[in-house]
Design a protein around this motif. Structure first.
Motif, short mmCIF file in Angstrom:
data_model
loop_
_atom_site.label_atom_id
_atom_site.label_comp_id
_atom_site.label_asym_id
_atom_site.label_seq_id
_atom_site.Cartn_x
_atom_site.Cartn_y
_atom_site.Cartn_z
N LYS A 63 0.84 -1.20 0.00
CA LYS A 63 0.00 0.00 0.00
C LYS A 63 0.87 1.25 0.00
CE LYS A 63 -3.85 -2.31 0.59
NZ LYS A 63 -4.94 -2.29 -0.33
N ASP A 64 0.28 2.38 -0.39
CA ASP A 64 0.94 3.67 -0.28
C ASP A 64 1.01 4.06 1.19
OD1 ASP A 64 1.09 3.76 -2.98
OD2 ASP A 64 -0.44 5.32 -3.23
N ALA A 65 1.85 5.04 1.50
CA ALA A 65 1.99 5.49 2.88
C ALA A 65 0.67 6.04 3.41
CB ALA A 65 3.06 6.58 2.96
N ASP A 66 -0.17 6.60 2.53
CA ASP A 66 -1.43 7.18 2.98
C ASP A 66 -2.36 6.15 3.61
OD1 ASP A 66 -0.51 9.54 1.94
OD2 ASP A 66 -1.61 9.32 0.05
N SER A 67 -2.26 4.90 3.23
CA SER A 67 -3.19 3.89 3.71
C SER A 67 -2.83 3.38 5.10
CB SER A 67 -3.25 2.72 2.74
OG SER A 67 -2.04 2.01 2.80
N HIS A 68 -1.58 3.53 5.53
CA HIS A 68 -1.12 3.08 6.85
C HIS A 68 -1.42 1.62 7.09
CE1 HIS A 68 -0.45 7.27 7.56
NE2 HIS A 68 -1.72 7.53 7.41
N SER A 83 12.30 8.75 12.29
CA SER A 83 12.22 10.15 12.69
C SER A 83 10.76 10.55 12.93
CB SER A 83 12.83 11.05 11.61
OG SER A 83 12.03 11.02 10.44
N PRO A 84 10.52 11.45 13.90
CA PRO A 84 9.15 11.90 14.17
C PRO A 84 8.49 12.52 12.92
CG PRO A 84 10.60 12.57 15.95
CD PRO A 84 11.48 12.00 14.87
N TRP A 85 9.27 13.24 12.13
CA TRP A 85 8.73 13.85 10.91
C TRP A 85 8.19 12.78 9.97
CZ3 TRP A 85 9.79 13.55 5.71
CH2 TRP A 85 9.21 14.54 4.91
N LEU A 86 8.95 11.70 9.79
CA LEU A 86 8.54 10.63 8.89
C LEU A 86 7.39 9.82 9.49
CD1 LEU A 86 9.06 9.29 6.19
CD2 LEU A 86 10.81 7.88 7.29
N GLN A 87 7.34 9.70 10.81
CA GLN A 87 6.25 8.97 11.47
C GLN A 87 4.90 9.61 11.20
OE1 GLN A 87 7.51 8.81 15.54
NE2 GLN A 87 8.96 7.14 15.16
N ARG A 88 4.88 10.91 10.89
CA ARG A 88 3.61 11.56 10.53
C ARG A 88 3.10 11.08 9.18
NH1 ARG A 88 6.21 15.93 13.22
NH2 ARG A 88 6.97 16.86 11.29
N GLN A 89 4.00 10.60 8.31
CA GLN A 89 3.57 10.10 7.00
C GLN A 89 3.14 8.64 7.05
OE1 GLN A 89 5.11 11.20 3.26
NE2 GLN A 89 6.58 12.65 4.13
N SER A 187 18.74 14.61 6.35
CA SER A 187 17.43 14.31 5.77
C SER A 187 16.44 13.87 6.85
CB SER A 187 17.56 13.21 4.73
OG SER A 187 16.29 12.80 4.28
N PRO A 188 15.18 14.26 6.71
CA PRO A 188 14.15 13.77 7.64
C PRO A 188 13.69 12.35 7.31
CG PRO A 188 13.15 15.24 6.05
CD PRO A 188 14.64 15.26 5.78
N PHE A 189 14.15 11.80 6.18
CA PHE A 189 13.73 10.45 5.77
C PHE A 189 14.63 9.41 6.42
CE2 PHE A 189 12.06 13.22 2.48
CZ PHE A 189 10.73 12.78 2.39
N VAL A 190 14.39 9.20 7.73
CA VAL A 190 15.19 8.26 8.51
C VAL A 190 14.29 7.06 8.84
CG1 VAL A 190 16.61 7.92 10.57
CG2 VAL A 190 16.49 10.18 9.49
#
Length: 196
Positions: A63-68, A83-89, A187-190
């Motif tokens: 699935k895409d990230a949007d579907s979780h 990373s917290p930033w990536l956890q929001r996605q 990068s925030p993509f950790v």
């Protein structure tokens, strides 16, 4: 009436020894040959991965990230946002099976489709840290590896940079937690990749 153009072409036939002597005496010719062969190898790898994906997708639903939504996992290997930033996605760890798993960003207006369809599409803003096809996690000979997919800024696996501008394109993942950074040191993509 059909017009045709004719071109005069000169061809030189070399024995294997003559060819190797020519490459050894010309660094420029050697570099051009290596670049062409590397490009052909990458294209062949991409064709194989696309073929395997089309042939074997029935083992899990990605699935895409949007579907979780988590992916069915076969081998107790998971990709998670560190990373917290990536956890929001995406909040739910994604299971990794035997098939290659591609991480990248969605295209923006004016960009074509990437060579591979990402299994995990993430959002990014200009200036982009994440390439449309950034890295792939794949299983080879019973072990997992991260392979940089010719991203612009490279990938860092457990502190070791990989990609076009570094020593190699892939790095092995060890048992336990692994850190993967897409897009450079700041990068925030950790990501964390857990291998059981």
């Amino acid at each position: 009436m059909r017009m045709t153009k004719t071109f005069e072409v000169e061809v030189e036939i070399l024995t294997p020894t003559e060819f190797l002597d020519h490459i050894a005496s010309s660094p420029r010719a050697a570099r051009e040959l290596i670049q062409r062969l590397s490009q052909r190898l990458r294209e062949a790898d991409d064709r194989i991965v696309n073929y395997e994906r089309r042939r074997g997708r029935s083992h899990g639903t990605r699935k895409d990230a949007d579907s979780h939504t988590a992916v069915e996992s076969v081998n107790n290997a998971y990709l998670a946002a560190k990373s917290p930033w990536l956890q929001r996605q995406f909040h739910t760890p994604l299971g990794l099976g035997d098939h290659p798993f591609v991480v990248g960003r969605g295209p923006v207006a004016g960009e074509g489709l990437p060579p591979l369809q990402p299994d995990l599409k993430l959002n990014d803003n200009v200036p982009f840290r994440l390439s449309r096809n950034h890295f792939m996690i794949e299983k080879r000979d019973g072990s997992y590896y991260v392979r940089d997919l010719r991203s612009t800024l490279g990938t860092i696996v457990n502190g070791e940079p990989i990609g076009d501008h570094f020593r190699g394109d892939d790095a092995p993942l060890r048992a336990g937690e692994n850190e993967v950074i897409a897009g450079g040191v700041d990068s925030p993509f950790v990501f964390s990749v857990f291998i059981a």
